[in-house]
Design an enzyme around this catalytic site. Structure first.
Site, PDB file in Angstrom:
ATOM      1  N   SER A   1       0.841  -1.204   0.000  1.00 44.06           N
ATOM      2  CA  SER A   1       0.000   0.000   0.000  1.00 44.06           C
ATOM      3  C   SER A   1       0.875   1.253   0.000  1.00 44.06           C
ATOM      4  O   SER A   1       1.620   1.483  -0.940  1.00 44.06           O
ATOM      5  CB  SER A   1      -0.971  -0.053   1.191  1.00 44.06           C
ATOM      6  OG  SER A   1      -2.000   0.884   1.051  1.00 44.06           O
TER       7      SER A   1
ATOM      8  N   HIS B   1      -4.113  -1.940  -4.304  1.00 42.05           N
ATOM      9  CA  HIS B   1      -5.521  -2.302  -4.072  1.00 42.05           C
ATOM     10  C   HIS B   1      -6.363  -2.125  -5.334  1.00 42.05           C
ATOM     11  O   HIS B   1      -7.511  -1.696  -5.274  1.00 42.05           O
ATOM     12  CB  HIS B   1      -6.107  -1.470  -2.934  1.00 42.05           C
ATOM     13  CG  HIS B   1      -5.280  -1.432  -1.697  1.00 42.05           C
ATOM     14  ND1 HIS B   1      -4.928  -2.568  -0.996  1.00 42.05           N
ATOM     15  CD2 HIS B   1      -4.705  -0.387  -1.026  1.00 42.05           C
ATOM     16  CE1 HIS B   1      -4.183  -2.228   0.051  1.00 42.05           C
ATOM     17  NE2 HIS B   1      -4.031  -0.921   0.043  1.00 42.05           N
TER      18      HIS B   1
END
Length: 246
Positions: A129, A164
């Site tokens: 991330s 993501h």
């Protein structure tokens, strides 16, 4: 520290903070020649959240490695000791959270320069991330609330990164729009469960996946106001050399 190793960066769509099988973390450890690599978790993007640090220790204490943590919000090391600590590692594993805040803290404390030095010396840089976003020239982020582009990063990995890609609503169209408009350079979209290893200059060395569905995409402007997505073949972790791709 892997002296003389090629500079490398790994983008992770998972790991100890998201998965139970440990496949992506084992893959990271497998990139280091040392039988007991020194792995430093850098949780800056989470504000050095204690529960995040505890999860790292729980996941890595039984693995063949020497785990450590860089806590910048309660920093005790002076500049020389900080440099020595980071450059002695085999892996610098950066956690998720707020990309913009991570970059600000690193620059204030000089960690951005140390990360570049570690990279050039062959320390494997990796993360999930925000910990994937930070290495690129720009990224797709929710650091400011709504999903948006962040044309800022360490620039060690050419282009941009979007984490993501498959799991958070709005990621795919928002990242595509940013690349199409030129506010982010062409880059890499990482689905949850995928991983990508890059060599010096941003050369893709390997793409892997811990599930049959996980993908790594190259996302580029198509020259007509849109984007072109290209799924890269991924080696399926835990099942030999079989590859998956669209």
């Amino acid at each position: 520290m892997s002296a003389g190793a090629e500079p490398r960066i790994a983008l992770l769509g998972g790991g100890f903070s998201a998965d139970d099988d440990g496949l992506l973390d084992d893959w990271v450890l497998g990139q280091v020649a040392s039988p007991r690599p020194r792995v430093c978790f850098v949780p800056t993007a989470s504000g050095d959240a204690p529960e995040y640090i505890a999860r790292f220790h729980h996941a890595f204490r039984t693995r063949p490695c020497e785990p450590g943590v860089l806590d910048l919000f309660r920093r005790e090391l002076d500049d020389d000791a900080l440099r020595a600590f980071l450059l002695s590692q085999d892996v610098l594993y950066v956690g998720g959270g707020n990309t913009a805040n991570l970059l600000a803290v690193w620059r204030t404390q000089g960690v951005d320069r140390l990360m570049r030095e570690a990279y050039e010396r062959g320390v494997l840089l990796c993360g999930i991330s925000a910990g994937a976003n930070c290495w690129a020239e720009g990224s797709h982020t929710d650091s400011f609330g709504p999903l948006t582009h962040l044309p800022d990063g360490l620039g060690l990995l050419p282009g941009s990164v979007c984490p993501h890609y498959d799991s958070e609503p709005g990621r795919r169209p928002s990242y595509g729009a940013a690349v199409a408009a030129g506010v982010l350079p062409a880059g890499w979209a990482v689905e949850d469960g995928a991983g990508a290893l890059f060599g010096d200059g941003g050369r893709l060395v390997e793409a892997v996946a811990r599930t049959d569905r996980a993908r790594l995409y190259r996302v580029e402007p198509d020259g007509h106001g849109g984007v072109r997505e290209r799924a890269l073949p991924c080696r399926r972790l835990g099942t030999g050399a079989r590859t998956v791709a669209d």
